[in-house]
Design a protein around this motif. Structure first.
Motif, mmCIF file in Angstrom:
data_model
loop_
_atom_site.group_PDB
_atom_site.id
_atom_site.type_symbol
_atom_site.label_atom_id
_atom_site.label_comp_id
_atom_site.label_asym_id
_atom_site.label_seq_id
_atom_site.Cartn_x
_atom_site.Cartn_y
_atom_site.Cartn_z
ATOM 1 N N UNK A 53 0.825 -1.212 0.000
ATOM 2 C CA UNK A 53 0.000 0.000 0.000
ATOM 3 C C UNK A 53 0.853 1.254 0.000
ATOM 4 N N UNK A 54 1.905 1.273 0.810
ATOM 5 C CA UNK A 54 2.777 2.446 0.870
ATOM 6 C C UNK A 54 3.498 2.661 -0.456
ATOM 7 N N UNK A 55 3.964 1.589 -1.075
ATOM 8 C CA UNK A 55 4.650 1.699 -2.365
ATOM 9 C C UNK A 55 3.717 2.220 -3.447
ATOM 10 N N UNK A 56 2.507 1.696 -3.496
ATOM 11 C CA UNK A 56 1.534 2.128 -4.509
ATOM 12 C C UNK A 56 1.172 3.602 -4.344
ATOM 13 N N UNK A 57 1.026 4.048 -3.106
ATOM 14 C CA UNK A 57 0.706 5.456 -2.892
ATOM 15 C C UNK A 57 1.862 6.349 -3.328
ATOM 16 N N UNK A 58 3.095 5.941 -3.027
ATOM 17 C CA UNK A 58 4.240 6.741 -3.456
ATOM 18 C C UNK A 58 4.336 6.860 -4.963
ATOM 19 N N UNK A 59 4.092 5.771 -5.670
ATOM 20 C CA UNK A 59 4.110 5.804 -7.141
ATOM 21 C C UNK A 59 2.975 6.684 -7.668
ATOM 22 N N UNK A 60 1.797 6.583 -7.048
ATOM 23 C CA UNK A 60 0.657 7.388 -7.483
ATOM 24 C C UNK A 60 0.904 8.884 -7.284
ATOM 25 N N UNK A 61 1.707 9.239 -6.291
ATOM 26 C CA UNK A 61 2.001 10.651 -6.025
ATOM 27 C C UNK A 61 3.202 11.158 -6.811
ATOM 28 N N UNK A 62 3.819 10.293 -7.637
ATOM 29 C CA UNK A 62 4.854 10.771 -8.546
ATOM 30 C C UNK A 62 6.263 10.317 -8.255
ATOM 31 N N UNK A 63 6.487 9.560 -7.214
ATOM 32 C CA UNK A 63 7.840 9.078 -6.928
ATOM 33 C C UNK A 63 8.240 7.981 -7.908
ATOM 34 N N UNK A 64 9.533 7.829 -8.110
ATOM 35 C CA UNK A 64 10.022 6.767 -8.990
ATOM 36 C C UNK A 64 9.944 5.401 -8.319
ATOM 37 N N UNK A 65 10.303 5.342 -7.040
ATOM 38 C CA UNK A 65 10.223 4.084 -6.303
ATOM 39 C C UNK A 65 10.159 4.369 -4.809
ATOM 40 N N UNK A 66 9.648 3.384 -4.080
ATOM 41 C CA UNK A 66 9.523 3.494 -2.625
ATOM 42 C C UNK A 66 9.980 2.174 -2.022
ATOM 43 N N UNK A 67 10.850 2.254 -1.033
ATOM 44 C CA UNK A 67 11.299 1.065 -0.313
ATOM 45 C C UNK A 67 10.824 1.154 1.129
ATOM 46 N N UNK A 69 10.771 -0.742 4.988
ATOM 47 C CA UNK A 69 11.295 -1.735 5.930
ATOM 48 C C UNK A 69 10.519 -1.610 7.234
ATOM 49 N N UNK A 70 10.060 -2.747 7.759
ATOM 50 C CA UNK A 70 9.230 -2.754 8.957
ATOM 51 C C UNK A 70 9.913 -3.526 10.069
ATOM 52 N N UNK A 71 9.779 -3.028 11.275
ATOM 53 C CA UNK A 71 10.212 -3.757 12.464
ATOM 54 C C UNK A 71 9.005 -3.884 13.391
ATOM 55 N N UNK A 72 9.225 -4.462 14.558
ATOM 56 C CA UNK A 72 8.111 -4.674 15.461
ATOM 57 C C UNK A 72 7.479 -3.390 15.954
ATOM 58 N N UNK A 73 8.248 -2.297 16.062
ATOM 59 C CA UNK A 73 7.693 -1.048 16.584
ATOM 60 C C UNK A 73 8.169 0.181 15.812
ATOM 61 N N UNK A 74 8.564 -0.003 14.561
ATOM 62 C CA UNK A 74 9.022 1.131 13.761
ATOM 63 C C UNK A 74 8.818 0.851 12.275
ATOM 64 N N UNK A 75 8.760 1.933 11.504
ATOM 65 C CA UNK A 75 8.653 1.829 10.051
ATOM 66 C C UNK A 75 9.720 2.732 9.431
ATOM 67 N N UNK A 76 10.417 2.214 8.426
ATOM 68 C CA UNK A 76 11.481 2.946 7.724
ATOM 69 C C UNK A 76 11.124 3.003 6.252
ATOM 70 N N UNK A 77 11.071 4.212 5.690
ATOM 71 C CA UNK A 77 10.672 4.387 4.293
ATOM 72 C C UNK A 77 11.728 5.214 3.563
ATOM 73 N N UNK A 78 12.102 4.753 2.379
ATOM 74 C CA UNK A 78 13.034 5.462 1.512
ATOM 75 C C UNK A 78 12.341 5.780 0.193
ATOM 76 N N UNK A 79 12.396 7.045 -0.214
ATOM 77 C CA UNK A 79 11.802 7.470 -1.484
ATOM 78 C C UNK A 79 12.903 7.850 -2.466
ATOM 79 N N UNK A 80 12.675 7.528 -3.746
ATOM 80 C CA UNK A 80 13.645 7.837 -4.795
ATOM 81 C C UNK A 80 12.945 8.585 -5.917
ATOM 82 N N UNK A 81 13.514 9.753 -6.295
ATOM 83 C CA UNK A 81 12.944 10.534 -7.400
ATOM 84 C C UNK A 81 14.079 11.251 -8.112
#
Length: 275
Positions: A53-67, A69-81
Protein backbone atom coordinates in the motif's frame (compact mmCIF):
# COMPACT_ATOMS: atom_id res chain seq x y z
CA UNK A 1 1.00 4.94 -41.35
CA UNK A 2 -0.07 8.61 -41.30
CA UNK A 3 -3.25 7.63 -39.48
CA UNK A 4 -1.25 5.72 -36.89
CA UNK A 5 1.11 8.66 -36.37
CA UNK A 6 -1.76 11.11 -36.04
CA UNK A 7 -3.47 8.76 -33.58
CA UNK A 8 -0.30 8.51 -31.52
CA UNK A 9 0.04 12.30 -31.58
CA UNK A 10 -3.53 12.67 -30.35
CA UNK A 11 -2.94 10.22 -27.50
CA UNK A 12 0.23 12.08 -26.52
CA UNK A 13 -1.62 15.36 -26.60
CA UNK A 14 -4.36 14.10 -24.32
CA UNK A 15 -2.09 12.15 -21.92
CA UNK A 16 -1.54 13.78 -18.52
CA UNK A 17 1.62 15.76 -18.03
CA UNK A 18 4.32 14.02 -16.02
CA UNK A 19 4.51 15.00 -12.34
CA UNK A 20 7.48 17.19 -11.49
CA UNK A 21 8.48 17.16 -7.83
CA UNK A 22 10.76 19.54 -5.98
CA UNK A 23 12.86 18.53 -3.00
CA UNK A 24 10.20 19.97 -0.70
CA UNK A 25 7.48 18.01 -2.49
CA UNK A 26 9.46 14.80 -2.11
CA UNK A 27 9.88 15.43 1.60
CA UNK A 28 6.18 16.17 2.04
CA UNK A 29 5.20 13.02 0.14
CA UNK A 30 7.58 10.99 2.32
CA UNK A 31 5.83 12.35 5.41
CA UNK A 32 2.46 11.32 3.99
CA UNK A 33 3.76 7.82 3.22
CA UNK A 34 5.22 7.28 6.67
CA UNK A 35 1.98 8.46 8.28
CA UNK A 36 0.03 6.06 6.07
CA UNK A 37 2.29 3.13 6.96
CA UNK A 38 2.15 3.99 10.65
CA UNK A 39 -1.64 4.04 10.70
CA UNK A 40 -1.84 0.70 8.92
CA UNK A 41 0.55 -0.93 11.39
CA UNK A 42 -1.11 0.69 14.39
CA UNK A 43 -4.48 -0.81 13.51
CA UNK A 44 -3.43 -4.37 12.73
CA UNK A 45 -2.58 -4.59 9.01
CA UNK A 46 -0.23 -7.37 7.95
CA UNK A 47 3.28 -6.42 6.85
CA UNK A 48 2.85 -7.27 3.15
CA UNK A 49 -0.23 -5.06 2.93
CA UNK A 50 1.61 -2.17 4.59
CA UNK A 51 4.52 -2.55 2.18
CA UNK A 52 2.39 -2.79 -0.97
CA UNK A 53 0.00 0.00 0.00
CA UNK A 54 2.78 2.45 0.87
CA UNK A 55 4.65 1.70 -2.36
CA UNK A 56 1.53 2.13 -4.51
CA UNK A 57 0.71 5.46 -2.89
CA UNK A 58 4.24 6.74 -3.46
CA UNK A 59 4.11 5.80 -7.14
CA UNK A 60 0.66 7.39 -7.48
CA UNK A 61 2.00 10.65 -6.02
CA UNK A 62 4.85 10.77 -8.55
CA UNK A 63 7.84 9.08 -6.93
CA UNK A 64 10.02 6.77 -8.99
CA UNK A 65 10.22 4.08 -6.30
CA UNK A 66 9.52 3.49 -2.62
CA UNK A 67 11.30 1.07 -0.31
CA UNK A 68 9.68 0.04 2.98
CA UNK A 69 11.30 -1.74 5.93
CA UNK A 70 9.23 -2.75 8.96
CA UNK A 71 10.21 -3.76 12.46
CA UNK A 72 8.11 -4.67 15.46
CA UNK A 73 7.69 -1.05 16.58
CA UNK A 74 9.02 1.13 13.76
CA UNK A 75 8.65 1.83 10.05
CA UNK A 76 11.48 2.95 7.72
CA UNK A 77 10.67 4.39 4.29
CA UNK A 78 13.03 5.46 1.51
CA UNK A 79 11.80 7.47 -1.48
CA UNK A 80 13.64 7.84 -4.80
CA UNK A 81 12.94 10.53 -7.40
CA UNK A 82 15.26 11.57 -10.25
CA UNK A 83 18.28 10.28 -8.36
CA UNK A 84 17.30 12.04 -5.13
CA UNK A 85 17.03 9.69 -2.17
CA UNK A 86 15.29 10.55 1.11
CA UNK A 87 14.72 8.28 4.11
CA UNK A 88 12.69 8.68 7.29
CA UNK A 89 11.94 6.52 10.33
CA UNK A 90 8.97 6.67 12.68
CA UNK A 91 8.13 4.74 15.83
CA UNK A 92 4.81 2.87 15.80
CA UNK A 93 2.52 2.75 18.82
CA UNK A 94 -0.30 0.23 19.07
CA UNK A 95 -3.76 1.78 18.73
CA UNK A 96 -5.82 -1.41 18.70
CA UNK A 97 -7.11 -3.52 15.83
CA UNK A 98 -9.51 -1.58 13.61
CA UNK A 99 -10.22 -2.89 10.12
CA UNK A 100 -12.29 0.19 9.26
CA UNK A 101 -9.12 2.30 9.16
CA UNK A 102 -7.29 -0.31 7.07
CA UNK A 103 -10.14 -0.54 4.54
CA UNK A 104 -10.52 3.25 4.27
CA UNK A 105 -6.80 3.65 3.57
CA UNK A 106 -7.05 1.03 0.82
CA UNK A 107 -9.96 2.96 -0.70
CA UNK A 108 -7.81 6.10 -0.57
CA UNK A 109 -5.07 4.27 -2.48
CA UNK A 110 -7.51 3.27 -5.21
CA UNK A 111 -8.79 6.84 -5.42
CA UNK A 112 -5.26 8.23 -5.77
CA UNK A 113 -4.50 5.75 -8.56
CA UNK A 114 -7.69 6.48 -10.49
CA UNK A 115 -7.53 10.25 -10.40
CA UNK A 116 -4.66 12.70 -9.84
CA UNK A 117 -4.39 13.78 -6.20
CA UNK A 118 -1.81 16.06 -4.68
CA UNK A 119 0.00 15.01 -1.54
CA UNK A 120 -1.86 17.80 0.29
CA UNK A 121 -5.21 16.21 -0.67
CA UNK A 122 -4.01 12.76 0.36
CA UNK A 123 -2.75 14.12 3.68
CA UNK A 124 -6.11 15.77 4.40
CA UNK A 125 -8.07 12.64 3.46
CA UNK A 126 -5.75 10.49 5.55
CA UNK A 127 -6.14 12.74 8.59
CA UNK A 128 -9.93 12.59 8.17
CA UNK A 129 -9.99 8.80 8.60
CA UNK A 130 -11.05 8.09 12.17
CA UNK A 131 -11.43 4.66 13.81
CA UNK A 132 -15.06 3.63 14.10
CA UNK A 133 -15.93 1.67 17.20
CA UNK A 134 -19.06 -0.21 18.20
CA UNK A 135 -21.04 0.77 21.25
CA UNK A 136 -19.18 -0.63 24.27
CA UNK A 137 -22.31 -2.22 25.75
CA UNK A 138 -23.07 -3.95 22.48
CA UNK A 139 -19.50 -5.33 22.44
CA UNK A 140 -19.87 -6.57 26.02
CA UNK A 141 -23.16 -8.27 25.19
CA UNK A 142 -21.90 -9.95 22.01
CA UNK A 143 -18.62 -11.12 23.58
CA UNK A 144 -20.57 -12.59 26.48
CA UNK A 145 -22.94 -14.38 24.13
CA UNK A 146 -20.05 -15.68 22.01
CA UNK A 147 -18.23 -17.21 24.98
CA UNK A 148 -21.51 -18.59 26.35
CA UNK A 149 -22.29 -20.15 22.98
CA UNK A 150 -18.98 -22.01 23.06
CA UNK A 151 -19.85 -23.44 26.47
CA UNK A 152 -23.24 -24.55 25.13
CA UNK A 153 -21.64 -26.16 22.07
CA UNK A 154 -19.28 -28.08 24.37
CA UNK A 155 -22.25 -29.63 26.17
CA UNK A 156 -23.22 -27.13 28.85
CA UNK A 157 -26.85 -26.52 29.78
CA UNK A 158 -28.57 -23.16 30.10
CA UNK A 159 -27.24 -22.58 33.61
CA UNK A 160 -23.70 -23.02 32.29
CA UNK A 161 -24.60 -20.72 29.38
CA UNK A 162 -25.80 -17.94 31.70
CA UNK A 163 -22.86 -18.23 34.10
CA UNK A 164 -20.40 -18.11 31.19
CA UNK A 165 -22.16 -15.08 29.77
CA UNK A 166 -22.02 -13.33 33.16
CA UNK A 167 -18.32 -13.98 33.79
CA UNK A 168 -17.14 -13.16 30.26
CA UNK A 169 -19.29 -10.01 30.06
CA UNK A 170 -17.92 -8.67 33.35
CA UNK A 171 -14.40 -9.55 32.19
CA UNK A 172 -14.90 -7.71 28.91
CA UNK A 173 -16.19 -4.61 30.72
CA UNK A 174 -13.13 -4.72 32.97
CA UNK A 175 -10.83 -5.13 29.96
CA UNK A 176 -12.39 -2.07 28.31
CA UNK A 177 -11.89 0.02 31.44
CA UNK A 178 -8.25 -1.03 31.66
CA UNK A 179 -7.68 -0.16 28.01
CA UNK A 180 -9.45 3.19 28.47
CA UNK A 181 -6.95 4.07 31.20
CA UNK A 182 -4.02 3.00 28.97
CA UNK A 183 -2.70 0.27 31.27
CA UNK A 184 -0.18 -2.24 29.95
CA UNK A 185 -1.82 -4.78 27.66
CA UNK A 186 0.04 -7.58 29.45
CA UNK A 187 -1.31 -6.47 32.83
CA UNK A 188 -4.77 -6.05 31.31
CA UNK A 189 -4.85 -9.59 29.94
CA UNK A 190 -3.58 -11.08 33.19
CA UNK A 191 -6.07 -9.27 35.44
CA UNK A 192 -8.96 -9.89 33.05
CA UNK A 193 -8.24 -13.63 33.05
CA UNK A 194 -8.04 -13.54 36.86
CA UNK A 195 -11.42 -11.81 37.16
CA UNK A 196 -13.15 -14.06 34.60
CA UNK A 197 -11.86 -17.22 36.29
CA UNK A 198 -12.76 -15.88 39.73
CA UNK A 199 -16.39 -15.32 38.74
CA UNK A 200 -16.57 -18.57 36.77
CA UNK A 201 -15.27 -20.52 39.78
CA UNK A 202 -18.59 -19.83 41.53
CA UNK A 203 -20.21 -22.30 39.14
CA UNK A 204 -17.76 -25.00 40.23
CA UNK A 205 -17.96 -24.09 43.92
CA UNK A 206 -21.76 -24.20 44.03
CA UNK A 207 -22.24 -26.88 41.34
CA UNK A 208 -24.22 -24.69 38.96
CA UNK A 209 -25.18 -26.49 35.75
CA UNK A 210 -24.39 -29.93 34.41
CA UNK A 211 -20.76 -29.13 33.46
CA UNK A 212 -19.64 -26.20 35.67
CA UNK A 213 -15.98 -26.55 34.65
CA UNK A 214 -16.99 -25.44 31.14
CA UNK A 215 -17.75 -21.99 32.56
CA UNK A 216 -14.12 -21.57 33.61
CA UNK A 217 -12.82 -22.77 30.25
CA UNK A 218 -15.16 -20.72 28.03
CA UNK A 219 -15.18 -17.46 29.98
CA UNK A 220 -11.55 -16.65 29.06
CA UNK A 221 -11.92 -17.26 25.31
CA UNK A 222 -12.28 -13.51 24.77
CA UNK A 223 -8.56 -13.24 25.59
CA UNK A 224 -7.30 -15.57 22.85
CA UNK A 225 -4.81 -13.44 20.80
CA UNK A 226 -6.06 -14.74 17.46
CA UNK A 227 -5.35 -11.68 15.31
CA UNK A 228 -1.67 -11.31 16.30
CA UNK A 229 -1.13 -15.01 15.70
CA UNK A 230 -2.79 -14.87 12.28
CA UNK A 231 -0.70 -11.83 11.29
CA UNK A 232 2.45 -13.54 12.56
CA UNK A 233 1.84 -16.64 10.44
CA UNK A 234 1.00 -14.45 7.44
CA UNK A 235 4.26 -12.54 7.89
CA UNK A 236 6.22 -15.81 8.11
CA UNK A 237 4.66 -17.11 4.90
CA UNK A 238 5.27 -13.87 3.00
CA UNK A 239 8.89 -13.46 4.02
CA UNK A 240 8.67 -10.90 6.83
CA UNK A 241 10.43 -13.11 9.36
CA UNK A 242 11.59 -10.37 11.75
CA UNK A 243 8.26 -8.68 12.34
CA UNK A 244 6.54 -12.08 12.25
CA UNK A 245 8.73 -13.23 15.14
CA UNK A 246 7.95 -10.01 17.01
CA UNK A 247 4.20 -10.51 16.64
CA UNK A 248 4.42 -14.21 17.49
CA UNK A 249 6.41 -13.45 20.64
CA UNK A 250 3.89 -10.78 21.68
CA UNK A 251 1.01 -13.21 21.19
CA UNK A 252 2.92 -15.79 23.25
CA UNK A 253 3.43 -13.25 26.03
CA UNK A 254 -0.29 -12.44 26.03
CA UNK A 255 -1.13 -16.14 26.27
CA UNK A 256 1.34 -16.52 29.15
CA UNK A 257 -0.27 -13.59 30.99
CA UNK A 258 -3.70 -15.16 30.56
CA UNK A 259 -2.36 -18.43 31.97
CA UNK A 260 -0.88 -16.57 34.95
CA UNK A 261 -4.21 -14.87 35.66
CA UNK A 262 -6.07 -18.19 35.50
CA UNK A 263 -3.52 -19.92 37.74
CA UNK A 264 -3.68 -17.12 40.31
CA UNK A 265 -7.48 -17.30 40.42
CA UNK A 266 -7.34 -21.09 40.91
CA UNK A 267 -4.90 -20.62 43.79
CA UNK A 268 -7.17 -18.06 45.45
CA UNK A 269 -10.33 -20.18 45.09
CA UNK A 270 -8.65 -23.46 45.93
CA UNK A 271 -9.94 -25.16 42.79
CA UNK A 272 -7.37 -27.59 41.41
CA UNK A 273 -8.24 -27.22 37.70
CA UNK A 274 -10.88 -27.00 35.00
CA UNK A 275 -11.83 -30.69 35.28
Amino acid sequence: MDKLLSSADNQTAHSPAPIVLSKTDQTDILRVLVLLAMRLMQHGAESKLVEQTTTRMGIALGLDSVEVALTGNAVIITSLYKGRCKTTTRRVYDRGINMHVVCEIQRLILKAEQQPLSHQNVSQLLEAIEPQKYNRWLVILMVGMACASFSHLLGGDWQVFLMTMLSSSVAMAFRQEMAKRHHSVLLTFSLTAFLATLIASLAVRYHIGNEPHLVMAASVLLLVPGFPLINAVSDFVKGHIGIGMSRWFMATLLSFCVAMGIALALMVTGIEGWL
